[in-house]
Design a protein around this motif. Structure first.
Motif, PDB file in Angstrom:
ATOM      1  N   LYS A  53      -1.593  17.087   2.470  1.00  0.00           N
ATOM      2  CA  LYS A  53      -0.289  16.416   2.375  1.00  0.00           C
ATOM      3  C   LYS A  53      -0.459  15.128   1.566  1.00  0.00           C
ATOM      4  O   LYS A  53      -1.488  14.460   1.629  1.00  0.00           O
ATOM      5  CB  LYS A  53       0.248  16.078   3.763  1.00  0.00           C
ATOM      6  N   VAL A  54       0.579  14.766   0.810  1.00  0.00           N
ATOM      7  CA  VAL A  54       0.552  13.552  -0.007  1.00  0.00           C
ATOM      8  C   VAL A  54       1.785  12.718   0.315  1.00  0.00           C
ATOM      9  O   VAL A  54       2.902  13.233   0.345  1.00  0.00           O
ATOM     10  CB  VAL A  54       0.537  13.879  -1.518  1.00  0.00           C
ATOM     11  N   TYR A  55       1.559  11.422   0.557  1.00  0.00           N
ATOM     12  CA  TYR A  55       2.638  10.461   0.792  1.00  0.00           C
ATOM     13  C   TYR A  55       2.446   9.331  -0.221  1.00  0.00           C
ATOM     14  O   TYR A  55       1.390   8.698  -0.245  1.00  0.00           O
ATOM     15  CB  TYR A  55       2.581   9.904   2.212  1.00  0.00           C
ATOM     16  N   VAL A  56       3.461   9.078  -1.047  1.00  0.00           N
ATOM     17  CA  VAL A  56       3.294   8.092  -2.122  1.00  0.00           C
ATOM     18  C   VAL A  56       4.528   7.195  -2.238  1.00  0.00           C
ATOM     19  O   VAL A  56       5.666   7.657  -2.063  1.00  0.00           O
ATOM     20  CB  VAL A  56       3.005   8.786  -3.472  1.00  0.00           C
ATOM     21  N   GLY A  57       4.303   5.924  -2.500  1.00  0.00           N
ATOM     22  CA  GLY A  57       5.412   4.999  -2.691  1.00  0.00           C
ATOM     23  C   GLY A  57       4.912   3.596  -2.967  1.00  0.00           C
ATOM     24  O   GLY A  57       3.716   3.305  -2.853  1.00  0.00           O
ATOM     25  N   ALA A  58       5.834   2.706  -3.316  1.00  0.00           N
ATOM     26  CA  ALA A  58       5.500   1.293  -3.524  1.00  0.00           C
ATOM     27  C   ALA A  58       5.559   0.604  -2.163  1.00  0.00           C
ATOM     28  O   ALA A  58       6.351  -0.309  -1.928  1.00  0.00           O
ATOM     29  CB  ALA A  58       6.467   0.655  -4.504  1.00  0.00           C
ATOM     30  N   VAL A  59       4.693   1.080  -1.263  1.00  0.00           N
ATOM     31  CA  VAL A  59       4.671   0.600   0.120  1.00  0.00           C
ATOM     32  C   VAL A  59       3.228   0.337   0.535  1.00  0.00           C
ATOM     33  O   VAL A  59       2.280   0.770  -0.121  1.00  0.00           O
ATOM     34  CB  VAL A  59       5.310   1.628   1.082  1.00  0.00           C
ATOM     35  N   THR A  60       3.063  -0.342   1.656  1.00  0.00           N
ATOM     36  CA  THR A  60       1.745  -0.690   2.146  1.00  0.00           C
ATOM     37  C   THR A  60       1.035   0.521   2.745  1.00  0.00           C
ATOM     38  O   THR A  60       1.656   1.548   3.033  1.00  0.00           O
ATOM     39  CB  THR A  60       1.843  -1.777   3.220  1.00  0.00           C
TER      40      THR A  60
END
Length: 423
Positions: free
Chosen positions: A404-411
């Protein structure tokens, strides 16, 4: 007095005190995930050098300044842009060999071992993703643009003139030629008329390009204010400040210096929430809004130059067909239909690679490429199992060991929380 409008643009909660619908629409022409995609894939810039104090300008509200940017009809300009990006990514130069070529072809490379062209635009412009660079830019409407990357001993130029697109690398004496798509000029977006939308399509190179993306974030998750004035490249400018209201974003604030007369963004600075110097800082040091000479957009390959046609490059499989994703739609086909979690600055895109986790993905990589990936990654675990967070100062991605991949401009914590909630 320099203007200092603390009113917030929300577009949905009504805090602007009855901003007309047209202005609310203008305030929304950018999305945080677009900012994430651009900062991951491309450029930033050092502060503009020609700053000489704060000019005294008439007061303007944040809504009015955003509308001024949206209504800007600047089609003709020329100037010098300084660029520096500090995304906290280890140097690509140490990868060597084919691994380095995957990320950024070196200036002056003679087409590489794979027979590709040293002048091919996508690879060359990706070099702007790190370090400091000086660009010379010119535009005369939507069908004439020129961008040159200046080096100490060489120059790389990308020229769009009507239905012709040329790129030339003086260090290797190689040229790349393509035909602009039919009707490309007609499809030019308002407010970005000075940008070449044909080759390449998605790589920003001026403050205008970055500002177009950042302003789309002006909604109920964002505070937008006018914070004084500045003198940029000899021009009087207002300072627009964009800040996420949400916790968990890696974006601390964005400041856009907007030309007081034309509405053209002159400087774009993005500060990460982790502190320190700007991750992206793009600004004109010189700018002229008069019509550039027609000869600026003329190009004929020098005698003896190796010329690669785009069709030949594609047929040989050397012309990269992939683009950096701008939003969730562009992520389709990377293993699964993307699932968008959250909204605004803390948006996270979830993908399923079909079981290919970090360990399996890096198994066949060269040792130096594996070291590069390890340098970016932090091992994490939670209810979701275990995985690796690959981090920059702006865009982070969690790859779980089950693919699974989780991506974003987040911490990192925000990514782990999202993965736990998805179990």
């Amino acid at each position: 007095m320099a203007p200092n409008d603390s009113a917030q643009i929300t577009g949905e909660t009504g805090e602007t005190g009855g901003v007309p619908a047209g202005r609310r629409r203008a305030a929304r022409y950018v999305v945080p995930i677009a900012v994430a995609g651009i900062t991951a894939a491309t450029i930033g810039l050092v502060p503009a050098l020609a700053s000489t104090g704060d000019p005294d300008l008439p007061k303007i509200s944040a809504a009015e300044l955003i509308e001024k940017i949206a209504a800007s009809d600047t089609e003709q300009l020329s100037g010098t842009v300084k660029i520096t990006t500090d995304l906290g990514i280890p140097s690509l130069g140490g990868l060597g060999g084919s691994a380095a070529g995957t990320f950024a072809p070196k200036a002056g490379a003679q087409g590489g071992e794979d027979g590709g062209s040293a002048a091919e635009p996508t690879g060359r412009l990706m070099e702007l993703a790190s370090g400091e660079h000086t660009l010379r830019v010119a535009a005369d409407g939507p069908d004439k643009q020129r961008l040159s990357i200046l080096d100490s001993a060489a120059e790389y130029s990308l020229i769009h003139n009507g239905d012709e697109v040329w790129a030339y690398d003086s260090a290797s004496n190689e040229a790349y030629h393509a035909k602009a798509p039919a009707g490309a000029a007609k499809g030019s977006e308002k407010g970005a008329k000075g940008k070449d939308r044909t080759a390449p399509k998605d790589l920003p190179a001026t403050p205008q390009d970055f500002a177009q993306e950042a302003l789309k974030a002006a909604g109920d998750t964002t505070s937008v204010t006018v914070d004084g004035t500045a003198r940029i490249a000899g021009r009087d400018a207002y300072q627009l400040v964009i800040k996420p209201k949400q916790k968990g974003s890696t974006v601390g604030s964005i400041k856009v210096a907007v030309d007081s007369k034309t509405g053209t963004p002159l400087k774009f600075t993005l500060l990460p929430s982790s502190g320190g110097k700007a991750a992206i800082d793009v600004g004109f040091t010189k700018v002229d809004f008069s019509k550039p000479a027609a000869s600026t957009f003329d190009f004929t390959p020098p005698k003896g130059a190796k010329v690669t046609e785009a069709d030949e490059s594609k047929a040989a499989g050397k012309d990269p067909a992939h683009k950096a994703p701008k939003d969730a739609k562009d992520l389709k086909g990377l293993g699964s239909e993307p699932n968008v979690i959250g909204k605004g600055w803390t948006t996270i895109v979830q993908l399923d690679t079909g079981g290919v986790g970090p360990a399996a993905a890096s198994k066949d990589m060269p040792a130096q490429a594996r070291e590069f990936m390890d340098a970016l990654g932090d091992k994490v675990d939670g209810k979701f199992g275990s995985g690796t967070v690959f981090k920059t100062r702006l865009v982070n991605a969690l790859m779980t060991d089950d693919g699974k991949v989780y991506v974003g401009a987040v911490t990192k914590d925000a990514l782990v929380k999202a993965a736990n909630a998805a179990k």
